[in-house]
Design a protein around this motif. Structure first.
Motif, PDB file in Angstrom:
ATOM      1  N   MET A 107      94.261  52.268 -27.354  1.00 19.74           N
ATOM      2  CA  MET A 107      93.308  53.329 -27.061  1.00 19.74           C
ATOM      3  C   MET A 107      92.676  53.866 -28.339  1.00 19.74           C
ATOM      4  O   MET A 107      91.501  54.277 -28.352  1.00 19.74           O
ATOM      5  CB  MET A 107      93.994  54.471 -26.313  1.00 19.74           C
ATOM      6  N   TRP A 110      89.269  52.441 -29.151  1.00 21.31           N
ATOM      7  CA  TRP A 110      88.115  53.078 -28.498  1.00 21.31           C
ATOM      8  C   TRP A 110      87.749  54.373 -29.226  1.00 21.31           C
ATOM      9  O   TRP A 110      86.569  54.652 -29.439  1.00 21.31           O
ATOM     10  CB  TRP A 110      88.437  53.369 -27.035  1.00 21.31           C
ATOM     11  N   VAL A 217      89.412  54.999 -20.807  1.00 16.46           N
ATOM     12  CA  VAL A 217      89.480  53.669 -21.405  1.00 16.46           C
ATOM     13  C   VAL A 217      88.875  52.624 -20.458  1.00 16.46           C
ATOM     14  O   VAL A 217      88.149  51.718 -20.881  1.00 16.46           O
ATOM     15  CB  VAL A 217      90.940  53.301 -21.755  1.00 16.46           C
TER      16      VAL A 217
END
Length: 301
Positions: A107, A110, A217
């Motif tokens: 994550m 991102w 996500v």
């Protein structure tokens, strides 16, 4: 082989909703570049322990506990990937470190891409580690089911309690991704996650934070598009195997193609014989990450 403990400094940076906890491994030499490292969805700043050890003071490494995790668990929401990107930018600005290289895992990749898009003046290069690419779900797979599949193991852990620290250690030692590769660094990382008191210790991760971030996500268009709009040099490293060491990793050549990634702008490299965790903790993955970070440092110098 057991390594000597590598203890970072602990700082805090004010952000909306509280004080963000930041781990800092300082450089040995004045003027050395700074790298900001962003962890995954249920991790904490000590996820970068092995990278810090191998960097060995050649850069200053800053690794925040994202809001809702670790020592930043009390930082209030709202959560979300853009909020984390804002927090990373606040960290860089508060410490006067920019422009910096930002590296993100899972994550955190991102978040790293979003930080570069939203704050191009603070980020000069990004390294994305087994994350940041979104691709169409297979036909017939609902978004809700995909989200449950991704978050299921993490959410199960967040609902558990442990009688003592040894029990939590044993829980992680049974994790397929860490099979046979336990270290002082992994131990410190997993122990940092614990809060509460015996016999009801639990993960520091705030459930709402994990749910909000996990949904973004998969589903947030701004987050999915960030890797395609990066204003700076970038590279992706991806693991051969998955979160539970299963043969299918998060990415493969077909999924990378489906994501629409421009391989000329963001080269993507497989790191063989790694899973989603060992790409950070194992020799093969950590060496690749450190090599790229230090190459960038040499180019900057």
């Amino acid at each position: 082989m057991s390594q000597p403990p590598l203890k970072p400094e602990e700082l805090t940076v004010p952000v909306p909703g509280g004080d963000l906890a930041v781990l800092r491994w300082p450089a040995d030499q004045p003027g050395a570049p700074t790298v900001v490292a962003v962890h995954g969805i249920t991790a904490n700043g000590l996820a970068w322990y092995e990278i810090a050890r191998r960097l060995a003071g050649r850069v200053t490494l800053l690794a925040p506990d994202l809001r809702g995790r670790g020592a930043s668990r009390s930082v209030a929401g709202p959560y979300g990937l853009a909020r984390h990107a804002d927090d990373v930018a606040a960290l860089v600005a508060a410490l006067g470190a920019g422009p910096v290289t930002v590296v993100g895992h899972s994550m955190g990749a991102w978040v790293t891409a979003l930080t570069a898009v939203r704050y191009p003046e603070l980020v000069r290069r990004v390294l994305l580690v087994d994350g940041a690419l979104s691709f169409p779900l297979p036909e017939g797979v609902r978004e809700e089911d995909a989200l449950a599949a991704v978050l299921g193991p993490a959410l199960a852990r967040l609902s558990m309690t442990f009688p003592d620290r040894a029990a939590y250690r044993e829980f992680w030692q049974r994790h397929p991704a860490f099979d046979g590769s336990w270290s002082d660094g992994i131990d410190a990382y997993t122990q940092r996650d614990l809060v509460g008191a015996e016999p009801e210790l639990r993960s520091s991760c705030v459930l709402e934070a994990v749910q909000t971030d996990g949904a973004q996500v998969l589903l947030d268009r701004e987050a999915a598009g960030a890797v395609h709009r990066l204003p700076c040099p970038a590279e992706l490293l991806w693991a051969e195997r998955g979160l539970l060491d299963e043969p299918q990793g998060l990415y493969d050549h077909q999924r990378i193609e489906l994501s629409g990634l421009d391989g000329d702008r963001v080269p993507a490299a497989l790191v063989p014989d790694t899973n989603h965790y060992s790409i950070l903790w194992g020799e093969a993955g950590a060496d690749q990450i450190v090599r790229r970070l230090l190459a960038d440092v040499s180019a900057a110098g």
